[in-house]
Design an enzyme around this catalytic site. Sequence first.
Site, short mmCIF file in Angstrom:
data_model
loop_
_atom_site.label_atom_id
_atom_site.label_comp_id
_atom_site.label_asym_id
_atom_site.label_seq_id
_atom_site.Cartn_x
_atom_site.Cartn_y
_atom_site.Cartn_z
N HIS A 88 -4.66 -0.59 27.87
CA HIS A 88 -4.62 -1.92 28.47
C HIS A 88 -5.69 -1.94 29.55
O HIS A 88 -5.48 -1.45 30.67
CB HIS A 88 -3.24 -2.18 29.07
CG HIS A 88 -3.12 -3.52 29.76
ND1 HIS A 88 -2.47 -4.60 29.19
CD2 HIS A 88 -3.59 -3.96 30.95
CE1 HIS A 88 -2.53 -5.63 30.02
NE2 HIS A 88 -3.22 -5.26 31.10
N ARG A 104 7.26 -12.73 34.61
CA ARG A 104 6.86 -11.33 34.70
C ARG A 104 7.11 -10.88 36.13
O ARG A 104 6.62 -11.49 37.08
CB ARG A 104 5.38 -11.19 34.37
CG ARG A 104 4.84 -9.78 34.58
CD ARG A 104 3.32 -9.81 34.59
NE ARG A 104 2.72 -8.50 34.80
CZ ARG A 104 1.50 -8.31 35.26
NH1 ARG A 104 0.74 -9.35 35.56
NH2 ARG A 104 1.02 -7.10 35.41
N HIS A 133 -8.54 -6.18 34.68
CA HIS A 133 -8.84 -5.95 36.09
C HIS A 133 -7.94 -4.86 36.63
O HIS A 133 -8.36 -4.00 37.40
CB HIS A 133 -8.65 -7.25 36.88
CG HIS A 133 -9.14 -7.17 38.28
ND1 HIS A 133 -8.32 -6.88 39.35
CD2 HIS A 133 -10.39 -7.30 38.80
CE1 HIS A 133 -9.03 -6.86 40.47
NE2 HIS A 133 -10.29 -7.12 40.17
N ASN A 162 3.39 -15.89 34.40
CA ASN A 162 2.90 -14.52 34.50
C ASN A 162 1.85 -14.49 35.60
O ASN A 162 0.67 -14.74 35.37
CB ASN A 162 2.31 -14.08 33.16
CG ASN A 162 1.74 -12.67 33.18
OD1 ASN A 162 1.64 -12.05 34.23
ND2 ASN A 162 1.34 -12.18 32.01
N HIS A 204 2.45 -2.42 33.13
CA HIS A 204 1.92 -3.13 31.95
C HIS A 204 2.87 -3.02 30.76
O HIS A 204 2.47 -3.13 29.60
CB HIS A 204 0.52 -2.62 31.56
CG HIS A 204 -0.52 -2.91 32.58
ND1 HIS A 204 -1.41 -1.96 33.05
CD2 HIS A 204 -0.82 -4.06 33.25
CE1 HIS A 204 -2.21 -2.50 33.95
NE2 HIS A 204 -1.86 -3.76 34.10
N VAL A 239 -16.62 -6.60 34.79
CA VAL A 239 -17.36 -5.82 33.80
C VAL A 239 -18.52 -6.62 33.21
O VAL A 239 -19.61 -6.09 32.97
CB VAL A 239 -16.42 -5.34 32.68
CG1 VAL A 239 -17.20 -4.81 31.48
CG2 VAL A 239 -15.49 -4.25 33.21
N GLY A 291 -8.23 -8.02 28.86
CA GLY A 291 -9.54 -8.67 28.92
C GLY A 291 -10.72 -7.78 28.62
O GLY A 291 -11.56 -8.09 27.76
N VAL A 292 -10.84 -6.65 29.30
CA VAL A 292 -11.96 -5.74 29.07
C VAL A 292 -11.82 -5.06 27.73
O VAL A 292 -12.78 -4.95 26.96
CB VAL A 292 -12.04 -4.69 30.20
CG1 VAL A 292 -13.12 -3.66 29.91
CG2 VAL A 292 -12.29 -5.37 31.55
N GLY A 293 -10.62 -4.61 27.40
CA GLY A 293 -10.40 -3.94 26.13
C GLY A 293 -10.69 -4.83 24.94
O GLY A 293 -11.17 -4.36 23.90
N GLU A 296 1.58 -10.96 26.80
CA GLU A 296 2.75 -10.60 27.61
C GLU A 296 3.77 -11.72 27.65
O GLU A 296 4.95 -11.48 27.95
CB GLU A 296 2.29 -10.25 29.03
CG GLU A 296 1.41 -9.01 29.11
CD GLU A 296 0.70 -8.88 30.44
OE1 GLU A 296 0.70 -7.77 30.99
OE2 GLU A 296 0.14 -9.89 30.92
N LYS A 314 -1.07 -16.86 34.49
CA LYS A 314 -0.96 -17.19 33.07
C LYS A 314 0.37 -17.89 32.85
O LYS A 314 1.36 -17.62 33.54
CB LYS A 314 -1.03 -15.92 32.22
CG LYS A 314 -2.35 -15.18 32.32
CD LYS A 314 -2.33 -13.91 31.48
CE LYS A 314 -3.61 -13.13 31.60
NZ LYS A 314 -3.56 -11.86 30.83
N ARG A 325 -9.19 -1.18 42.29
CA ARG A 325 -8.28 -0.10 42.65
C ARG A 325 -8.88 1.26 42.27
O ARG A 325 -9.54 1.38 41.24
CB ARG A 325 -6.93 -0.28 41.96
CG ARG A 325 -6.04 -1.31 42.61
CD ARG A 325 -4.79 -1.56 41.80
NE ARG A 325 -4.92 -2.74 40.96
CZ ARG A 325 -4.03 -3.10 40.04
NH1 ARG A 325 -2.94 -2.37 39.84
NH2 ARG A 325 -4.23 -4.19 39.33
#
Length: 386
Positions: free
Chosen positions: A203, A88, A206, A9, A176, A279, A323-325, A374, A16, A236
Amino acid sequence: MTAAILVLNAGSSSLKFALYEPGELALLCRGTIAAIGGETDLKVTGPEQALLGGQRPPAHANHEAATSWLLGLVGEIRDLHLVAVGHRVVHGGSRFSSPTVINATVLAEFRDLIPLAPGHQPHNLAAVDAVARAWPGLPQVACFDTAFHRTMPRLAQLYPLPRDLVDGGMVRYGFHGLSYEYIADVLPDHAGERANGRVVVAHLGHGASLCGMRNRRSIATSMGFTALDGIMMGTRSGAIDPGIILHLIQARGMATDEVADLLYARSGLLGVSGISDDVRILEASDDPRAAEALDLFAYRVVREIGSLVAALGGLDVLVFTAGVGEHSAGLRDRIAQGLAWTGLTLDHGCNARSEVRISDAPSKVDAFVIPANEELPIARAARDLA
Protein backbone atom coordinates in the site's frame (compact mmCIF):
# COMPACT_ATOMS: atom_id res chain seq x y z
CA MET A 1 -36.76 8.29 -2.24
CA THR A 2 -33.32 6.64 -2.47
CA ALA A 3 -31.81 5.15 0.68
CA ALA A 4 -28.04 5.49 0.95
CA ILE A 5 -25.04 4.81 3.16
CA LEU A 6 -22.45 7.58 3.35
CA VAL A 7 -18.83 6.58 3.85
CA LEU A 8 -16.28 9.10 5.14
CA ASN A 9 -12.56 8.35 4.94
CA ALA A 10 -10.58 11.25 6.37
CA GLY A 11 -6.87 11.15 5.56
CA SER A 12 -4.04 13.43 6.59
CA SER A 13 -4.60 15.83 3.69
CA SER A 14 -7.76 14.60 1.98
CA LEU A 15 -11.32 13.47 2.57
CA LYS A 16 -12.53 10.51 0.54
CA PHE A 17 -16.23 9.73 0.51
CA ALA A 18 -18.77 7.48 -1.17
CA LEU A 19 -22.50 6.90 -1.36
CA TYR A 20 -23.80 3.32 -1.65
CA GLU A 21 -27.25 1.83 -1.90
CA PRO A 22 -27.64 -0.25 1.26
CA GLY A 23 -28.94 -3.47 -0.32
CA GLU A 24 -26.35 -4.81 -2.75
CA LEU A 25 -23.99 -1.92 -2.00
CA ALA A 26 -24.31 -0.58 -5.51
CA LEU A 27 -22.09 2.48 -5.83
CA LEU A 28 -23.89 5.74 -6.42
CA CYS A 29 -20.82 7.96 -6.44
CA ARG A 30 -17.46 8.35 -4.79
CA GLY A 31 -15.02 11.19 -4.63
CA THR A 32 -12.18 13.01 -2.94
CA ILE A 33 -11.68 16.47 -1.52
CA ALA A 34 -7.95 16.83 -2.10
CA ALA A 35 -5.31 19.28 -0.87
CA ILE A 36 -7.17 20.15 2.33
CA GLY A 37 -5.62 23.28 3.81
CA GLY A 38 -4.56 24.49 0.36
CA GLU A 39 -6.30 24.94 -2.98
CA THR A 40 -8.89 22.29 -2.26
CA ASP A 41 -10.41 20.40 -5.15
CA LEU A 42 -13.36 18.01 -5.51
CA LYS A 43 -13.30 15.01 -7.83
CA VAL A 44 -16.36 12.78 -8.15
CA THR A 45 -16.80 9.54 -10.11
CA GLY A 46 -19.42 6.80 -10.32
CA PRO A 47 -22.74 6.22 -12.09
CA GLU A 48 -24.49 9.01 -10.15
CA GLN A 49 -21.58 11.44 -10.06
CA ALA A 50 -23.95 14.28 -10.96
CA LEU A 51 -25.30 14.05 -7.40
CA LEU A 52 -22.22 15.83 -6.08
CA GLY A 53 -20.21 16.84 -9.14
CA GLY A 54 -19.62 20.36 -10.39
CA GLN A 55 -19.06 21.87 -6.96
CA ARG A 56 -15.92 23.40 -5.50
CA PRO A 57 -14.97 23.27 -1.81
CA PRO A 58 -13.98 26.46 -0.03
CA ALA A 59 -10.31 27.28 -0.61
CA HIS A 60 -7.87 26.63 2.24
CA ALA A 61 -10.55 24.78 4.21
CA ASN A 62 -9.34 22.64 7.09
CA HIS A 63 -10.70 19.15 7.68
CA GLU A 64 -13.59 20.36 9.81
CA ALA A 65 -14.69 22.96 7.27
CA ALA A 66 -14.29 20.58 4.32
CA THR A 67 -16.32 17.89 6.09
CA SER A 68 -19.09 20.31 7.04
CA TRP A 69 -19.21 21.59 3.47
CA LEU A 70 -19.52 18.05 2.10
CA LEU A 71 -22.26 17.11 4.56
CA GLY A 72 -24.17 20.22 3.55
CA LEU A 73 -23.86 19.18 -0.08
CA VAL A 74 -25.12 15.67 0.67
CA GLY A 75 -27.99 17.05 2.71
CA GLU A 76 -29.19 19.06 -0.28
CA ILE A 77 -29.53 16.02 -2.58
CA ARG A 78 -33.21 15.65 -3.37
CA ASP A 79 -34.94 12.37 -2.50
CA LEU A 80 -31.83 10.97 -0.78
CA HIS A 81 -32.34 9.38 2.63
CA LEU A 82 -29.25 8.46 4.63
CA VAL A 83 -29.65 5.32 6.73
CA ALA A 84 -26.12 5.20 8.17
CA VAL A 85 -22.66 6.71 7.99
CA GLY A 86 -19.51 4.59 8.06
CA HIS A 87 -16.15 6.02 9.11
CA ARG A 88 -12.56 4.98 8.76
CA VAL A 89 -10.96 5.22 12.20
CA VAL A 90 -7.23 4.67 11.97
CA HIS A 91 -6.48 3.31 15.44
CA GLY A 92 -8.73 0.91 17.33
CA GLY A 93 -6.19 0.01 19.99
CA SER A 94 -6.24 -3.41 21.64
CA ARG A 95 -9.98 -3.43 22.30
CA PHE A 96 -11.56 -2.75 18.91
CA SER A 97 -10.90 -5.58 16.47
CA SER A 98 -14.12 -5.40 14.45
CA PRO A 99 -16.50 -2.67 13.22
CA THR A 100 -18.33 -0.93 16.04
CA VAL A 101 -21.44 1.23 16.37
CA ILE A 102 -20.33 4.62 17.70
CA ASN A 103 -21.70 5.92 20.97
CA ALA A 104 -20.40 8.38 23.55
CA THR A 105 -18.47 5.72 25.46
CA VAL A 106 -16.55 4.30 22.50
CA LEU A 107 -15.98 7.78 21.09
CA ALA A 108 -14.18 8.72 24.30
CA GLU A 109 -11.99 5.63 23.93
CA PHE A 110 -11.18 6.62 20.34
CA ARG A 111 -10.05 10.04 21.59
CA ASP A 112 -7.67 8.39 24.05
CA LEU A 113 -5.91 6.82 21.05
CA ILE A 114 -5.20 10.14 19.30
CA PRO A 115 -1.52 10.23 20.43
CA LEU A 116 -0.93 6.94 18.57
CA ALA A 117 -2.17 8.36 15.24
CA PRO A 118 -1.98 12.15 15.56
CA GLY A 119 -2.02 12.78 11.82
CA HIS A 120 -5.26 10.88 11.22
CA GLN A 121 -7.32 10.08 14.31
CA PRO A 122 -8.34 13.70 15.04
CA HIS A 123 -9.65 14.07 11.46
CA ASN A 124 -11.52 10.76 11.68
CA LEU A 125 -13.23 11.81 14.90
CA ALA A 126 -13.94 15.33 13.65
CA ALA A 127 -15.97 13.73 10.87
CA VAL A 128 -17.95 11.74 13.46
CA ASP A 129 -18.68 14.96 15.36
CA ALA A 130 -19.72 16.77 12.18
CA VAL A 131 -22.21 14.03 11.26
CA ALA A 132 -23.66 14.05 14.79
CA ARG A 133 -24.25 17.79 14.50
CA ALA A 134 -25.78 17.55 11.03
CA TRP A 135 -27.98 14.50 11.64
CA PRO A 136 -28.44 13.75 15.36
CA GLY A 137 -29.48 10.16 15.89
CA LEU A 138 -28.23 8.88 12.53
CA PRO A 139 -26.37 5.57 13.14
CA GLN A 140 -22.61 5.84 12.73
CA VAL A 141 -20.23 2.89 12.45
CA ALA A 142 -16.44 2.91 12.96
CA CYS A 143 -14.15 0.62 10.97
CA PHE A 144 -10.54 0.32 12.04
CA ASP A 145 -7.30 0.26 10.08
CA THR A 146 -5.76 -1.82 12.86
CA ALA A 147 -8.42 -4.57 12.94
CA PHE A 148 -7.23 -6.60 9.92
CA HIS A 149 -3.87 -7.26 11.56
CA ARG A 150 -5.25 -8.82 14.72
CA THR A 151 -4.77 -12.20 12.99
CA MET A 152 -0.99 -11.80 13.18
CA PRO A 153 0.77 -14.43 15.30
CA ARG A 154 1.64 -13.27 18.81
CA LEU A 155 5.37 -13.14 18.04
CA ALA A 156 4.69 -10.81 15.10
CA GLN A 157 2.87 -8.45 17.46
CA LEU A 158 5.39 -8.42 20.31
CA TYR A 159 8.11 -5.84 20.92
CA PRO A 160 11.21 -6.74 22.98
CA LEU A 161 10.11 -4.45 25.81
CA PRO A 162 9.35 -5.07 29.49
CA ARG A 163 6.32 -7.30 29.78
CA ASP A 164 4.25 -4.78 31.73
CA LEU A 165 4.42 -2.38 28.76
CA VAL A 166 3.44 -5.12 26.32
CA ASP A 167 0.61 -6.27 28.56
CA GLY A 168 -0.52 -2.64 28.70
CA GLY A 169 -1.04 -2.58 24.93
CA MET A 170 2.37 -1.55 23.57
CA VAL A 171 2.37 -4.00 20.65
CA ARG A 172 2.52 -3.94 16.87
CA TYR A 173 -0.94 -2.99 15.61
CA GLY A 174 -0.36 -2.30 11.91
CA PHE A 175 -2.44 0.03 9.74
CA HIS A 176 -4.07 0.39 6.29
CA GLY A 177 -6.12 -2.64 7.28
CA LEU A 178 -9.21 -1.56 5.36
CA SER A 179 -7.14 -1.37 2.18
CA TYR A 180 -5.69 -4.82 2.85
CA GLU A 181 -9.15 -6.21 3.65
CA TYR A 182 -10.41 -5.09 0.24
CA ILE A 183 -7.40 -6.57 -1.58
CA ALA A 184 -7.81 -9.86 0.28
CA ASP A 185 -11.46 -9.95 -0.79
CA VAL A 186 -10.89 -9.38 -4.52
CA LEU A 187 -7.50 -11.04 -5.01
CA PRO A 188 -8.92 -14.47 -5.97
CA ASP A 189 -10.56 -12.80 -8.97
CA HIS A 190 -7.07 -12.00 -10.28
CA ALA A 191 -4.67 -14.53 -8.80
CA GLY A 192 -6.88 -17.61 -8.49
CA GLU A 193 -5.67 -20.18 -5.97
CA ARG A 194 -2.39 -18.30 -5.52
CA ALA A 195 -4.37 -15.65 -3.65
CA ASN A 196 -4.37 -18.01 -0.67
CA GLY A 197 -0.61 -18.47 -0.84
CA ARG A 198 2.25 -16.21 0.22
CA VAL A 199 1.19 -12.68 -0.67
CA VAL A 200 2.74 -9.28 -0.07
CA VAL A 201 0.56 -6.22 -0.59
CA ALA A 202 2.30 -2.86 -0.98
CA HIS A 203 0.00 0.00 0.00
CA LEU A 204 2.08 2.86 -1.34
CA GLY A 205 0.57 6.30 -0.96
CA HIS A 206 1.47 9.44 0.97
CA GLY A 207 1.30 7.06 3.90
CA ALA A 208 2.77 3.69 3.01
CA SER A 209 2.99 0.21 4.47
CA LEU A 210 3.33 -3.44 3.53
CA CYS A 211 1.40 -6.51 4.61
CA GLY A 212 2.36 -10.16 4.34
CA MET A 213 -0.67 -12.47 4.00
CA ARG A 214 -1.24 -16.19 4.04
CA ASN A 215 -4.74 -17.53 3.35
CA ARG A 216 -5.59 -13.85 2.83
CA ARG A 217 -5.02 -13.09 6.51
CA SER A 218 -2.39 -10.76 7.91
CA ILE A 219 0.77 -12.58 9.05
CA ALA A 220 3.11 -9.60 9.39
CA THR A 221 3.08 -5.90 8.55
CA SER A 222 5.55 -3.03 8.40
CA MET A 223 3.76 -0.42 10.54
CA GLY A 224 3.71 -0.96 14.27
CA PHE A 225 2.44 0.65 17.47
CA THR A 226 1.93 3.87 15.48
CA ALA A 227 1.66 4.76 11.80
CA LEU A 228 5.20 6.19 11.92
CA ASP A 229 6.96 2.82 11.71
CA GLY A 230 8.04 0.83 8.67
CA ILE A 231 9.00 2.12 5.23
CA MET A 232 9.65 5.81 4.53
CA MET A 233 6.64 7.81 3.34
CA GLY A 234 5.76 11.19 1.92
CA THR A 235 6.73 13.16 5.02
CA ARG A 236 7.13 10.41 7.64
CA SER A 237 10.51 8.86 8.37
CA GLY A 238 9.42 5.27 8.81
CA ALA A 239 11.66 3.06 10.94
CA ILE A 240 14.87 4.71 12.18
CA ASP A 241 17.39 3.97 14.92
CA PRO A 242 15.56 4.91 18.16
CA GLY A 243 18.90 6.23 19.38
CA ILE A 244 18.47 9.10 16.90
CA ILE A 245 15.39 10.22 18.82
CA LEU A 246 17.30 10.12 22.10
CA HIS A 247 20.16 12.07 20.51
CA LEU A 248 17.82 14.75 19.18
CA ILE A 249 16.33 15.24 22.65
CA GLN A 250 19.41 14.78 24.82
CA ALA A 251 22.22 16.24 22.68
CA ARG A 252 20.37 18.63 20.36
CA GLY A 253 17.96 19.88 22.99
CA MET A 254 14.86 19.37 20.84
CA ALA A 255 11.49 19.27 22.56
CA THR A 256 9.32 16.22 22.03
CA ASP A 257 6.87 18.23 19.92
CA GLU A 258 9.74 19.32 17.67
CA VAL A 259 10.90 15.72 17.26
CA ALA A 260 7.35 14.61 16.47
CA ASP A 261 7.05 17.33 13.82
CA LEU A 262 10.40 16.29 12.34
CA LEU A 263 9.49 12.62 12.10
CA TYR A 264 5.87 13.02 10.98
CA ALA A 265 5.96 16.13 8.79
CA ARG A 266 9.53 16.93 7.64
CA SER A 267 11.11 13.57 6.83
CA GLY A 268 10.47 10.87 4.22
CA LEU A 269 10.51 11.87 0.56
CA LEU A 270 10.21 15.54 1.49
CA GLY A 271 13.10 15.48 3.90
CA VAL A 272 15.48 13.47 1.72
CA SER A 273 14.75 15.40 -1.47
CA GLY A 274 14.30 18.85 0.06
CA ILE A 275 11.88 19.39 -2.83
CA SER A 276 8.52 17.69 -2.38
CA ASP A 277 6.64 14.80 -0.83
CA ASP A 278 4.84 14.21 -4.15
CA VAL A 279 6.24 11.34 -6.21
CA ARG A 280 4.97 12.93 -9.43
CA ILE A 281 6.98 16.10 -8.79
CA LEU A 282 10.09 14.12 -7.85
CA GLU A 283 9.85 11.92 -10.94
CA ALA A 284 9.60 15.02 -13.15
CA SER A 285 12.62 16.68 -11.50
CA ASP A 286 16.19 16.47 -12.81
CA ASP A 287 17.57 17.33 -9.36
CA PRO A 288 19.80 14.45 -8.15
CA ARG A 289 18.27 14.78 -4.68
CA ALA A 290 14.88 13.84 -6.15
CA ALA A 291 16.34 10.72 -7.74
CA GLU A 292 18.08 9.77 -4.49
CA ALA A 293 14.82 10.14 -2.54
CA LEU A 294 13.01 7.83 -4.97
CA ASP A 295 15.88 5.34 -4.92
CA LEU A 296 15.86 5.30 -1.13
CA PHE A 297 12.11 4.79 -1.06
CA ALA A 298 12.39 1.78 -3.39
CA TYR A 299 15.35 0.41 -1.41
CA ARG A 300 13.47 0.63 1.88
CA VAL A 301 10.41 -1.05 0.33
CA VAL A 302 12.55 -3.88 -1.07
CA ARG A 303 14.29 -4.42 2.28
CA GLU A 304 10.99 -4.58 4.12
CA ILE A 305 9.46 -6.93 1.54
CA GLY A 306 12.49 -9.16 2.12
CA SER A 307 11.57 -9.28 5.81
CA LEU A 308 7.98 -10.23 4.97
CA VAL A 309 9.11 -12.90 2.53
CA ALA A 310 11.16 -14.41 5.36
CA ALA A 311 8.09 -14.38 7.64
CA LEU A 312 5.96 -15.97 4.92
CA GLY A 313 8.55 -18.52 3.83
CA GLY A 314 8.52 -17.35 0.21
CA LEU A 315 6.56 -15.20 -2.21
CA ASP A 316 3.82 -16.14 -4.68
CA VAL A 317 2.03 -12.84 -5.30
CA LEU A 318 2.95 -9.14 -5.05
CA VAL A 319 0.20 -6.50 -5.19
CA PHE A 320 0.67 -2.76 -5.63
CA THR A 321 -2.16 -0.49 -4.45
CA ALA A 322 -2.89 3.11 -3.33
CA GLY A 323 -1.91 6.28 -5.18
CA VAL A 324 1.81 5.71 -5.74
CA GLY A 325 1.46 1.96 -6.09
CA GLU A 326 -1.26 2.35 -8.70
CA HIS A 327 0.23 5.16 -10.76
CA SER A 328 4.04 5.14 -10.57
CA ALA A 329 5.35 2.64 -13.10
CA GLY A 330 8.87 3.89 -12.38
CA LEU A 331 8.78 3.01 -8.70
CA ARG A 332 7.12 -0.34 -9.40
CA ASP A 333 9.98 -1.10 -11.80
CA ARG A 334 12.61 -0.03 -9.25
CA ILE A 335 11.02 -2.27 -6.63
CA ALA A 336 10.71 -5.23 -9.00
CA GLN A 337 14.38 -4.95 -9.94
CA GLY A 338 15.29 -5.11 -6.27
CA LEU A 339 13.18 -8.26 -5.92
CA ALA A 340 14.65 -10.08 -8.91
CA TRP A 341 16.06 -12.67 -6.50
CA THR A 342 12.48 -13.84 -5.81
CA GLY A 343 12.03 -14.71 -9.49
CA LEU A 344 9.83 -11.67 -10.14
CA THR A 345 10.04 -10.19 -13.63
CA LEU A 346 7.73 -7.55 -15.07
CA ASP A 347 6.13 -7.13 -18.46
CA HIS A 348 7.40 -3.60 -19.02
CA GLY A 349 4.61 -2.69 -21.42
CA CYS A 350 1.91 -3.82 -18.99
CA ASN A 351 3.69 -2.00 -16.17
CA ALA A 352 3.94 1.21 -18.17
CA ARG A 353 0.19 1.05 -18.84
CA SER A 354 -0.59 0.18 -15.18
CA GLU A 355 -2.55 -2.88 -16.24
CA VAL A 356 -3.91 -5.23 -13.62
CA ARG A 357 -1.32 -7.98 -14.23
CA ILE A 358 2.15 -6.55 -14.69
CA SER A 359 4.33 -9.67 -14.28
CA ASP A 360 5.44 -11.44 -17.47
CA ALA A 361 4.73 -15.07 -18.34
CA PRO A 362 8.07 -16.53 -17.10
CA SER A 363 7.85 -14.72 -13.73
CA LYS A 364 7.79 -16.99 -10.69
CA VAL A 365 5.90 -14.31 -8.78
CA ASP A 366 2.57 -12.93 -10.00
CA ALA A 367 2.45 -9.14 -9.75
CA PHE A 368 -0.73 -7.05 -9.92
CA VAL A 369 -1.87 -3.43 -9.71
CA ILE A 370 -5.24 -3.29 -7.93
CA PRO A 371 -6.87 0.07 -7.17
CA ALA A 372 -7.53 0.70 -3.49
CA ASN A 373 -11.11 0.77 -2.24
CA GLU A 374 -11.24 1.32 1.50
CA GLU A 375 -14.78 2.63 1.26
CA LEU A 376 -16.50 -0.63 0.26
CA PRO A 377 -15.58 -2.60 3.43
CA ILE A 378 -16.76 0.38 5.48
CA ALA A 379 -20.08 0.51 3.62
CA ARG A 380 -20.57 -3.23 4.15
CA ALA A 381 -19.99 -2.89 7.90
CA ALA A 382 -22.29 0.13 8.16
CA ARG A 383 -25.05 -1.78 6.34
CA ASP A 384 -24.67 -4.83 8.56
CA LEU A 385 -24.51 -3.01 11.90
CA ALA A 386 -26.75 0.05 11.51
